[in-house]
Scaffold this motif. Sequence first.
Motif, short mmCIF file in Angstrom:
data_model
loop_
_atom_site.label_atom_id
_atom_site.label_comp_id
_atom_site.label_asym_id
_atom_site.label_seq_id
_atom_site.Cartn_x
_atom_site.Cartn_y
_atom_site.Cartn_z
N LEU A 136 -16.66 17.39 -9.66
CA LEU A 136 -17.83 18.05 -9.11
C LEU A 136 -17.40 18.91 -7.93
N GLU A 137 -18.00 20.07 -7.82
CA GLU A 137 -17.66 20.98 -6.73
C GLU A 137 -18.84 21.10 -5.80
N ASP A 138 -18.58 20.92 -4.49
CA ASP A 138 -19.66 21.02 -3.51
C ASP A 138 -19.94 22.47 -3.15
N GLN A 139 -20.90 22.68 -2.28
CA GLN A 139 -21.34 24.03 -1.91
C GLN A 139 -20.28 24.82 -1.15
N PHE A 140 -19.23 24.13 -0.69
CA PHE A 140 -18.17 24.79 0.05
C PHE A 140 -16.92 25.01 -0.80
N GLY A 141 -17.00 24.67 -2.09
CA GLY A 141 -15.86 24.87 -2.98
C GLY A 141 -14.89 23.70 -3.05
N MET A 142 -15.19 22.62 -2.32
CA MET A 142 -14.33 21.43 -2.38
C MET A 142 -14.67 20.65 -3.66
N ARG A 143 -13.63 20.12 -4.30
CA ARG A 143 -13.83 19.37 -5.54
C ARG A 143 -13.69 17.86 -5.29
N HIS A 144 -14.52 17.10 -6.02
CA HIS A 144 -14.59 15.65 -5.85
C HIS A 144 -14.58 15.01 -7.24
N PHE A 145 -13.89 13.88 -7.37
CA PHE A 145 -13.84 13.13 -8.62
C PHE A 145 -14.83 11.97 -8.55
N ILE A 146 -15.57 11.75 -9.65
CA ILE A 146 -16.34 10.51 -9.79
C ILE A 146 -16.17 10.02 -11.22
N GLU A 147 -16.23 8.70 -11.37
CA GLU A 147 -16.08 8.11 -12.70
C GLU A 147 -17.16 8.64 -13.64
N TYR A 148 -16.79 8.87 -14.88
CA TYR A 148 -17.74 9.36 -15.89
C TYR A 148 -18.56 8.22 -16.50
N GLU A 149 -17.92 7.09 -16.78
CA GLU A 149 -18.54 5.99 -17.53
C GLU A 149 -19.91 5.55 -17.00
N PRO A 150 -20.09 5.31 -15.69
CA PRO A 150 -21.40 4.85 -15.23
C PRO A 150 -22.54 5.85 -15.46
N TYR A 151 -22.19 7.11 -15.69
CA TYR A 151 -23.21 8.17 -15.79
C TYR A 151 -23.25 8.81 -17.17
N LYS A 152 -22.60 8.19 -18.15
CA LYS A 152 -22.50 8.78 -19.49
C LYS A 152 -23.86 8.99 -20.15
N ASP A 153 -24.85 8.17 -19.78
CA ASP A 153 -26.18 8.28 -20.39
C ASP A 153 -27.08 9.28 -19.66
N TYR A 154 -26.59 9.93 -18.64
CA TYR A 154 -27.39 10.87 -17.84
C TYR A 154 -27.56 12.23 -18.51
N ASN A 155 -26.88 12.46 -19.63
CA ASN A 155 -26.94 13.74 -20.35
C ASN A 155 -26.54 14.91 -19.47
N LEU A 156 -25.44 14.75 -18.74
CA LEU A 156 -24.93 15.80 -17.87
C LEU A 156 -24.06 16.73 -18.70
N ALA A 157 -24.14 18.01 -18.41
CA ALA A 157 -23.35 19.00 -19.14
C ALA A 157 -22.53 19.82 -18.16
N ILE A 158 -21.37 20.22 -18.61
CA ILE A 158 -20.50 21.05 -17.77
C ILE A 158 -21.28 22.30 -17.37
N SER A 159 -21.12 22.66 -16.12
CA SER A 159 -21.78 23.78 -15.42
C SER A 159 -23.17 23.43 -14.90
N ASP A 160 -23.64 22.19 -15.16
CA ASP A 160 -24.90 21.74 -14.56
C ASP A 160 -24.75 21.63 -13.05
N ASN A 161 -25.84 21.87 -12.35
CA ASN A 161 -25.92 21.54 -10.93
C ASN A 161 -26.55 20.16 -10.85
N ILE A 162 -25.88 19.25 -10.18
CA ILE A 162 -26.28 17.85 -10.12
C ILE A 162 -26.55 17.47 -8.67
#
Length: 161
Positions: free
Chosen positions: A38-64
């Motif tokens: 995930l990239e914040d508003q300042f361009g910094m990138r952060h990693f978070i585990e995918y598994e706990p959020y797999k049911d959230y129907n998140l798609a690449i390029s979404d703003n979360i």
Amino acid sequence: MEFSGYYNSGKLLKEGNCYSFKYIKCVTLDDNNQYMILEDQFGMRHFIEYEPYKDYNLAISDNIMCLVAKINCTGRLYLEPEHPLYKAGNCYQFNIITVKELPNEWEITVIDCFENKITFNTDSRISVIPQAGDSIMARVESIKKGIPNLVIDKELMHIQA
């Protein structure tokens, strides 16, 4: 605590606040776990585990929208993406799957919208004893790794068969 990027000290993210992050991609690391970048508003990138959020129907390029749940002493951010259904502080009905009597309390296990089992304890002085198969009104106190932390207030003790 506040976090400033390695190179942008004037731009801060604060623990306890929510911010929009762009979902860049999902990667598998050497530990064989998948992580969302995930990239914040300042361009910094952060990693978070995918598994706990797999049911959230998140798609690449979404703003979360993510809560900055914690910032550790090295500046690492622990992010909690906004749950698609539950919001901290609100009350919801949950189906009871087990009830166990313990000294001075009841241990209740319910199932959430993604079929996660959630166990919590409630005061033994409640006026109505819950049963498996009933539904119960519970308040979402917080959400961690996609799982709601539930509490029962005596005034919320509504059980439906």
